[in-house]
Design an enzyme around this catalytic site. Structure first.
Site, PDB file in Angstrom:
ATOM      1  N   LYS A 198     -69.796  19.412 -76.642  1.00 27.29           N
ATOM      2  CA  LYS A 198     -69.385  18.066 -77.049  1.00 27.29           C
ATOM      3  C   LYS A 198     -70.551  17.408 -77.774  1.00 27.29           C
ATOM      4  O   LYS A 198     -71.620  17.238 -77.184  1.00 27.29           O
ATOM      5  CB  LYS A 198     -68.987  17.243 -75.826  1.00 27.29           C
ATOM      6  CG  LYS A 198     -67.717  17.771 -75.167  1.00 27.29           C
ATOM      7  CD  LYS A 198     -67.486  17.093 -73.825  1.00 27.29           C
ATOM      8  CE  LYS A 198     -66.281  17.660 -73.119  1.00 27.29           C
ATOM      9  NZ  LYS A 198     -65.007  17.059 -73.530  1.00 27.29           N
TER      10      LYS A 198
ATOM     11  N   ASP B 187     -67.057  18.292 -60.039  1.00 26.16           N
ATOM     12  CA  ASP B 187     -67.295  17.069 -60.818  1.00 26.16           C
ATOM     13  C   ASP B 187     -67.849  16.009 -59.870  1.00 26.16           C
ATOM     14  O   ASP B 187     -67.508  16.003 -58.676  1.00 26.16           O
ATOM     15  CB  ASP B 187     -65.988  16.570 -61.469  1.00 26.16           C
ATOM     16  CG  ASP B 187     -66.241  15.703 -62.701  1.00 26.16           C
ATOM     17  OD1 ASP B 187     -66.965  14.688 -62.581  1.00 26.16           O
ATOM     18  OD2 ASP B 187     -65.728  16.049 -63.771  1.00 26.16           O
TER      19      ASP B 187
ATOM     20  N   PRO C 192     -60.379  14.427 -64.811  1.00 27.53           N
ATOM     21  CA  PRO C 192     -59.428  14.186 -63.705  1.00 27.53           C
ATOM     22  C   PRO C 192     -58.599  15.405 -63.295  1.00 27.53           C
ATOM     23  O   PRO C 192     -57.875  15.323 -62.313  1.00 27.53           O
ATOM     24  CB  PRO C 192     -58.530  13.084 -64.268  1.00 27.53           C
ATOM     25  CG  PRO C 192     -58.547  13.296 -65.750  1.00 27.53           C
ATOM     26  CD  PRO C 192     -59.930  13.802 -66.082  1.00 27.53           C
ATOM     27  N   GLY C 193     -58.668  16.528 -64.048  1.00 31.56           N
ATOM     28  CA  GLY C 193     -58.039  17.728 -63.497  1.00 31.56           C
ATOM     29  C   GLY C 193     -57.067  18.474 -64.398  1.00 31.56           C
ATOM     30  O   GLY C 193     -56.361  19.358 -63.919  1.00 31.56           O
ATOM     31  N   GLY C 194     -57.039  18.153 -65.677  1.00 33.75           N
ATOM     32  CA  GLY C 194     -56.107  18.842 -66.590  1.00 33.75           C
ATOM     33  C   GLY C 194     -56.345  20.355 -66.626  1.00 33.75           C
ATOM     34  O   GLY C 194     -55.401  21.147 -66.560  1.00 33.75           O
TER      35      GLY C 194
ATOM     36  N   ASP D 237     -66.117  21.748 -69.230  1.00 30.20           N
ATOM     37  CA  ASP D 237     -65.701  20.681 -70.153  1.00 30.20           C
ATOM     38  C   ASP D 237     -66.564  19.450 -69.847  1.00 30.20           C
ATOM     39  O   ASP D 237     -66.140  18.313 -70.068  1.00 30.20           O
ATOM     40  CB  ASP D 237     -64.205  20.388 -69.938  1.00 30.20           C
ATOM     41  CG  ASP D 237     -63.544  19.689 -71.125  1.00 30.20           C
ATOM     42  OD1 ASP D 237     -64.051  19.809 -72.255  1.00 30.20           O
ATOM     43  OD2 ASP D 237     -62.511  19.019 -70.922  1.00 30.20           O
TER      44      ASP D 237
HETATM   45  C1  SAM Z   1     -63.818  15.315 -70.644  1.00 33.99           C
HETATM   46  S1  SAM Z   1     -63.974  15.132 -68.937  1.00 33.99           S
HETATM   47  C2  SAM Z   1     -63.251  16.623 -68.380  1.00 33.99           C
HETATM   48  C3  SAM Z   1     -61.774  16.670 -68.481  1.00 33.99           C
HETATM   49  C4  SAM Z   1     -61.153  17.822 -67.704  1.00 33.99           C
HETATM   50  N1  SAM Z   1     -61.474  19.114 -68.302  1.00 33.99           N
HETATM   51  C5  SAM Z   1     -59.655  17.701 -67.605  1.00 33.99           C
HETATM   52  O1  SAM Z   1     -58.968  18.604 -68.064  1.00 33.99           O
HETATM   53  O2  SAM Z   1     -59.173  16.723 -67.038  1.00 33.99           O
HETATM   54  C6  SAM Z   1     -65.670  15.386 -68.688  1.00 33.99           C
HETATM   55  C7  SAM Z   1     -66.100  15.361 -67.249  1.00 33.99           C
HETATM   56  O3  SAM Z   1     -67.459  15.762 -67.163  1.00 33.99           O
HETATM   57  C8  SAM Z   1     -67.939  15.193 -65.970  1.00 33.99           C
HETATM   58  N2  SAM Z   1     -69.390  15.320 -65.804  1.00 33.99           N
HETATM   59  C9  SAM Z   1     -70.377  14.689 -66.462  1.00 33.99           C
HETATM   60  N3  SAM Z   1     -71.582  15.065 -65.969  1.00 33.99           N
HETATM   61  C10 SAM Z   1     -71.324  15.994 -64.992  1.00 33.99           C
HETATM   62  C11 SAM Z   1     -72.131  16.746 -64.124  1.00 33.99           C
HETATM   63  N4  SAM Z   1     -73.461  16.648 -64.154  1.00 33.99           N
HETATM   64  N5  SAM Z   1     -71.526  17.600 -63.264  1.00 33.99           N
HETATM   65  C12 SAM Z   1     -70.182  17.699 -63.215  1.00 33.99           C
HETATM   66  N6  SAM Z   1     -69.377  16.990 -64.008  1.00 33.99           N
HETATM   67  C13 SAM Z   1     -69.925  16.151 -64.889  1.00 33.99           C
HETATM   68  C14 SAM Z   1     -67.442  13.768 -66.050  1.00 33.99           C
HETATM   69  O4  SAM Z   1     -67.461  13.161 -64.772  1.00 33.99           O
HETATM   70  C15 SAM Z   1     -66.044  13.972 -66.595  1.00 33.99           C
HETATM   71  O5  SAM Z   1     -65.086  13.970 -65.568  1.00 33.99           O
END
Ligand code: SAM
Length: 306
Positions: free
Chosen positions: A269, A202, A184-186, A240
């Protein structure tokens, strides 16, 4: 992050909570003794990754009393952090008589402490294990910040705060950052707050308050479909993304091949068991390193700064 490792020496590796088995797996036959999360081992090369703090050249010290322990530790140096896994009461009584090490949470932007910080534990009533030099400037590798519980939309920002504090380096105003898996954007919030220009990629949306930041441009698509040639030079590539580490490795190799990315910081991850093969592939990328941040869960952070 200086982390010297003299050859043919002993080290004590403190595993992050929940990851002793991963550390033992990495150390293999070099592991000699395990004391809860602390694994005494022949100094490993390459250095293990599942480590919260490395104690260099730990010494076993016999003690006759609490006062004797205090005297012997103070004779070595001033600042000590206790890792307590047994004999808690006795260890606490020793710790009370040692100079206080600040336990105040850090404000983001303040530098990591620079004073040498040793680590010690009580192996039994009469034996200390102590190391005046450790890899982390924080007690037991635990970095705590004064958190912002209102603005960032997730707690993932703590990973970047920790990384930048340990590195003593972060994106500068005007630098171009790609934030892959940004929702969500952290992370985008941290990067834009530092004055960097951010492209947040994303499939899921960014929190509207973050997306409205003038330094942030959002791309609602898969990071794997992005064409590096269309993006151009990148100062920092962040990822991430929730995906298998092997898939992240392919993505990183694609961007590395362009020669257009100056620095990388990516989260591996693990879903299910730790993928040690892919972990080693990342670790083998020249001029890069893998580390486990205090804010990482079953994750590692891979960085390449040049
Ligand atoms: C752990 S969250 C990221 C949190 C983010 N770094 C923050 O600070 O809010 C992982 C993200 O990876 C995204 N994601 C998964 N597959 C993806 C893809 N193929 N391309 C872009 N984003 C992807 C998910 O939608 C999710 O929002």
């Amino acid at each position: 992050m200086p982390d010297p490792q003299p050859p043919d020496s002993l080290s004590a590796y403190l595993a992050p909570e929940g990851f002793v088995a991963d550390l033992q797996h990495e150390l293999g036959g070099d592991a000699l003794e395990t004391h809860d999360r602390l694994v005494l081992a022949r100094t490993a090369n390459p250095r293990p990754v599942w480590v919260a703090n490395t104690w260099h050249a730990p010494q076993r010290i016999e003690i006759a009393s609490i006062g004797d322990a205090v005297k012997k530790l103070r004779a070595i140096q001033r600042n000590w952090a206790l890792y307590s896994y047994a004999e808690h009461r006795r260890a606490a009584l020793i710790a009370e008589q040692l100079p206080k090490v600040s336990a105040k949470p850090l404000s983001f932007g303040a530098p990591a402490p620079s004073a040498p910080l040793g680590s010690w534990t009580l192996l039994d009533k009469t034996t200390l294990l102590a190391a005046p030099r450790c890899s982390s400037p924080f007690p037991n590798g635990e970095v705590h910040f004064i958190e912002d519980r209102t603005t960032p939309p997730s707690r993932a920002y703590l990973k970047l705060w920790e990384l930048f504090t340990l590195l003593g380096e972060h994106p500068k105003p005007g630098e171009f950052c790609l934030d892959l898996g940004a929702s969500p954007g952290g992370w985008s919030w941290v990067l834009a707050g530092l004055g960097a220009r951010v492209h947040s990629v994303d499939k899921a949306p960014l929190d509207p308050a973050i997306a409205a930041h003038p330094n942030i441009e959002t791309l609602r698509e898969s990071a794997f479909g992005l064409d590096p040639a269309k993006v151009g030079p990148v100062d920092w590539l962040f990822s991430d993304i929730v995906c298998y580490p092997a898939r992240l490795y392919t993505l990183v190799e694609k961007w590395r091949a362009t020669g257009n990315v100056r620095r990388f910081a990516c989260t591996l991850k693990f879903q299910g068991p730790t993928d040690f093969d892919t972990m080693r592939k990342f670790a083998a990328i020249p001029d890069s390193r893998l580390l486990h941040l205090h804010a990482n869960k079953h994750e590692l952070t891979w960085i390449k700064l040049r």
